[in-house]
Design an enzyme around this catalytic site. Structure first.
Site, PDB file in Angstrom:
ATOM      1  N   ARG A   1     -22.012  53.600  -3.263  1.00  0.00           N
ATOM      2  CA  ARG A   1     -20.135  53.296  -3.453  1.00  0.00           C
ATOM      3  C   ARG A   1     -19.113  53.779  -4.533  1.00  0.00           C
ATOM      4  O   ARG A   1     -18.531  54.154  -4.911  1.00  0.00           O
ATOM      5  CB  ARG A   1     -20.533  51.501  -3.501  1.00  0.00           C
ATOM      6  CG  ARG A   1     -20.585  51.235  -2.219  1.00  0.00           C
ATOM      7  CD  ARG A   1     -19.657  51.580  -0.411  1.00  0.00           C
ATOM      8  NE  ARG A   1     -18.882  51.304  -0.891  1.00  0.00           N
ATOM      9  CZ  ARG A   1     -18.339  50.331  -0.324  1.00  0.00           C
ATOM     10  NH1 ARG A   1     -18.653  49.032   0.535  1.00  0.00           N
ATOM     11  NH2 ARG A   1     -16.097  49.658  -0.736  1.00  0.00           N
TER      12      ARG A   1
ATOM     13  N   ARG B   1      -8.315  45.587   1.170  1.00  0.00           N
ATOM     14  CA  ARG B   1      -9.374  44.832   1.734  1.00  0.00           C
ATOM     15  C   ARG B   1      -8.179  43.656   2.554  1.00  0.00           C
ATOM     16  O   ARG B   1      -8.283  42.870   1.523  1.00  0.00           O
ATOM     17  CB  ARG B   1     -10.254  44.533   0.988  1.00  0.00           C
ATOM     18  CG  ARG B   1     -11.171  43.336   2.314  1.00  0.00           C
ATOM     19  CD  ARG B   1     -12.610  42.852   1.668  1.00  0.00           C
ATOM     20  NE  ARG B   1     -13.604  43.849   2.113  1.00  0.00           N
ATOM     21  CZ  ARG B   1     -15.307  44.297   1.453  1.00  0.00           C
ATOM     22  NH1 ARG B   1     -15.545  43.215   1.431  1.00  0.00           N
ATOM     23  NH2 ARG B   1     -15.645  45.345   1.991  1.00  0.00           N
TER      24      ARG B   1
ATOM     25  N   GLN C   1     -17.539  52.703   3.131  1.00  0.00           N
ATOM     26  CA  GLN C   1     -19.230  52.168   2.909  1.00  0.00           C
ATOM     27  C   GLN C   1     -19.071  53.923   4.121  1.00  0.00           C
ATOM     28  O   GLN C   1     -20.185  53.670   3.352  1.00  0.00           O
ATOM     29  CB  GLN C   1     -19.020  51.056   4.303  1.00  0.00           C
ATOM     30  CG  GLN C   1     -20.559  50.772   4.134  1.00  0.00           C
ATOM     31  CD  GLN C   1     -20.887  50.335   2.981  1.00  0.00           C
ATOM     32  OE1 GLN C   1     -21.156  49.392   2.480  1.00  0.00           O
ATOM     33  NE2 GLN C   1     -22.135  50.676   2.639  1.00  0.00           N
TER      34      GLN C   1
ATOM     35  N   CYS D   1     -25.041  48.147   5.816  1.00  0.00           N
ATOM     36  CA  CYS D   1     -23.928  47.472   4.602  1.00  0.00           C
ATOM     37  C   CYS D   1     -23.906  46.921   3.313  1.00  0.00           C
ATOM     38  O   CYS D   1     -22.786  47.104   2.294  1.00  0.00           O
ATOM     39  CB  CYS D   1     -22.641  47.830   4.544  1.00  0.00           C
ATOM     40  SG  CYS D   1     -22.182  47.068   5.798  1.00  0.00           S
TER      41      CYS D   1
ATOM     42  N   ASP E   1     -25.306  46.101  11.407  1.00  0.00           N
ATOM     43  CA  ASP E   1     -24.384  45.221  10.525  1.00  0.00           C
ATOM     44  C   ASP E   1     -24.350  43.895  11.122  1.00  0.00           C
ATOM     45  O   ASP E   1     -24.890  43.807  12.091  1.00  0.00           O
ATOM     46  CB  ASP E   1     -23.208  46.000  10.483  1.00  0.00           C
ATOM     47  CG  ASP E   1     -21.895  45.508   9.664  1.00  0.00           C
ATOM     48  OD1 ASP E   1     -22.654  44.493   8.476  1.00  0.00           O
ATOM     49  OD2 ASP E   1     -20.832  45.261   9.309  1.00  0.00           O
TER      50      ASP E   1
ATOM     51  N   HIS F   1     -13.982  50.705   8.187  1.00  0.00           N
ATOM     52  CA  HIS F   1     -14.248  50.776   6.585  1.00  0.00           C
ATOM     53  C   HIS F   1     -15.279  51.935   5.711  1.00  0.00           C
ATOM     54  O   HIS F   1     -16.310  52.519   5.896  1.00  0.00           O
ATOM     55  CB  HIS F   1     -15.886  49.513   6.684  1.00  0.00           C
ATOM     56  CG  HIS F   1     -15.796  49.129   5.437  1.00  0.00           C
ATOM     57  ND1 HIS F   1     -15.634  49.333   4.187  1.00  0.00           N
ATOM     58  CD2 HIS F   1     -17.150  48.481   4.912  1.00  0.00           C
ATOM     59  CE1 HIS F   1     -16.154  48.703   3.016  1.00  0.00           C
ATOM     60  NE2 HIS F   1     -17.153  48.280   2.939  1.00  0.00           N
TER      61      HIS F   1
HETATM   62  N1  NVA Z   1     -18.505  44.424   9.037  1.00  0.00           N
HETATM   63  C1  NVA Z   1     -18.714  43.572   8.336  1.00  0.00           C
HETATM   64  C2  NVA Z   1     -18.769  44.437   7.069  1.00  0.00           C
HETATM   65  C3  NVA Z   1     -18.584  43.478   5.770  1.00  0.00           C
HETATM   66  C4  NVA Z   1     -19.093  45.227   4.527  1.00  0.00           C
HETATM   67  C5  NVA Z   1     -17.387  42.710   7.577  1.00  0.00           C
HETATM   68  O1  NVA Z   1     -16.202  43.005   8.454  1.00  0.00           O
HETATM   69  O2  NVA Z   1     -17.417  41.410   7.597  1.00  0.00           O
HETATM   70  N1   CP Z   2     -20.748  45.790   2.094  1.00  0.00           N
HETATM   71  C1   CP Z   2     -19.400  45.424   1.363  1.00  0.00           C
HETATM   72  O1   CP Z   2     -18.566  46.087   1.490  1.00  0.00           O
HETATM   73  O2   CP Z   2     -19.804  44.985   0.468  1.00  0.00           O
HETATM   74  P1   CP Z   2     -19.144  43.834   0.100  1.00  0.00           P
HETATM   75  O3   CP Z   2     -17.989  42.980   1.415  1.00  0.00           O
HETATM   76  O4   CP Z   2     -19.784  43.079  -0.920  1.00  0.00           O
HETATM   77  O5   CP Z   2     -17.756  44.068  -1.015  1.00  0.00           O
END
Ligand code: NVA
Ligand code: CP
Length: 306
Positions: free
Chosen positions: A289, A105, A135, A261, A221, A132
């Site tokens: 997930r 990540r 997800q 998500c 989101d 992502h």
């Molecule tokens: N769009 C959000 C998703 C978090 C799971 C982010 O990137 O923070």
């Molecule tokens: N939806 C998702 O990826 O959640 P986290 O940021 O908690 O991993």
């Protein structure tokens, strides 16, 4: 030498491969629900590298790898040499000599691509600024559990054209469905950033109500994604009219689902009555997930030899 398969964006897999993954995920989920041990990845190790925070992604990958018989190691920027400027290429060469599979990540997609280019083992995108994919794989599996095939269906994306939105757009091309996107002005989809070679599977709407009309799934989101915190105040102003609420759900198809998500901000991108209401499947979506990523790791490490 065999080519290593990575999962860096949704379009890395074909529709046939997704059909396989969804079928495996259903099987693996059923075994889990029956408390039946399933250990195809005994002695395999997953390294998880987090440059951003996470609850679901860490938990689902770590628990998933244990449940498949392997083990998982959590690494983050702060505690590793990555935080002190060790080149990504060097980290990839070292880490991939010690483990069987890697999940990352991070910020720019370019970072995970550089890592993958120097990795001896499969690399999975656990979220970048652009995408992502894990997800969306879980979201589509959840949709299928409720409504069957997603082909030809309509997904309404309300809010930011972020990593989630981009990945929905890629998925629409691969799996042949439609996305109705409504973003505030100046937050529109950038097809190149979304990695789209085909723009015929989505339509932009100025008014979020129009995007929701007749949709089979309404999803949104956060207004401010990780890494964009400096824009939070401005975004909170700009996104006020892009809250998914009961009126938007009412104009969607009668059996439309709501997904997010998570983590969610009730009263911002979604009203509490929608996310906690009867059309919301967010908890099942989060659980999925686990099951879909177990199928993904199994596929990347063992192929279809099951
Ligand atoms: N769009 C959000 C998703 C978090 C799971 C982010 O990137 O923070
Ligand atoms: N939806 C998702 O990826 O959640 P986290 O940021 O908690 O991993």
């Amino acid at each position: 030498m065999t080519t290593i398969r990575h999962y860096l964006q949704f379009q890395d897999f074909s529709a046939d491969e997704y059909a396989w993954l969804f079928q495996r995920a259903a099987h693996i989920k059923a075994l889990f629900k029956q408390y039946q041990p399933y250990h195809p990845l005994t002695d395999r190790t997953l390294a998880m590298i987090f440059e951003k925070q996470s609850t679901r992604t860490r938990l689902s990958f770590e628990a998933g790898m244990h449940q498949l018989g392997g083990s998982a190691i959590y690494l983050n920027t702060r505690d590793t040499q990555l935080g002190r400027g060790e080149p990504v290429e060097d980290a990839a060469k070292v880490i991939s000599r010690m483990v069987d599979i890697v999940m990352i990540r991070t910020f720019e997609q370019e970072i995970i691509e550089r890592f993958a280019a120097h990795s001896r083992v499969p690399v999975i995108n656990g979220l970048t600024n652009e995408y992502h994919p894990c997800q969306i794989m879980a979201d589509i599996f959840t949709f299928i559990e409720h409504h069957g095939d997603i082909r030809g269906k309509t997904v309404a994306w309300i809010g930011d054209s972020n990593n989630m939105c981009n990945t929905w757009l890629q998925a629409a091309v691969t799996l042949d469905f439609n996305v109705h996107v409504s973003t505030p002005p100046e937050y529109e989809v950038e097809p190149e950033r979304a990695g789209l070679y085909d723009t015929t599977h989505y339509e932009q709407f100025d008014d979020p109500m129009d995007a929701c009309r007749g949709a089979d799934l309404v999803t949104t989101d956060v207004w401010t994604s990780m890494g964009f915190e400096a824009e939070n105040e401005e975004r909170t102003r700009d996104f006020q009219d892009w809250q998914v609420d009961a009126d938007m759900m009412a104009i969607a198809a009668p059996d439309a689902l709501f997904m997010h998500c998570l983590p969610a901000h009730r009263g911002e991108e979604v009203s509490a009555d929608v996310i906690d209401g009867p059309q919301s499947v967010v908890w099942q979506e989060a659980e999925n997930r686990l099951h879909t990523q177990k199928a993904l790791m199994e596929y990347l490490l063992l192929g279809k030899a099951i």
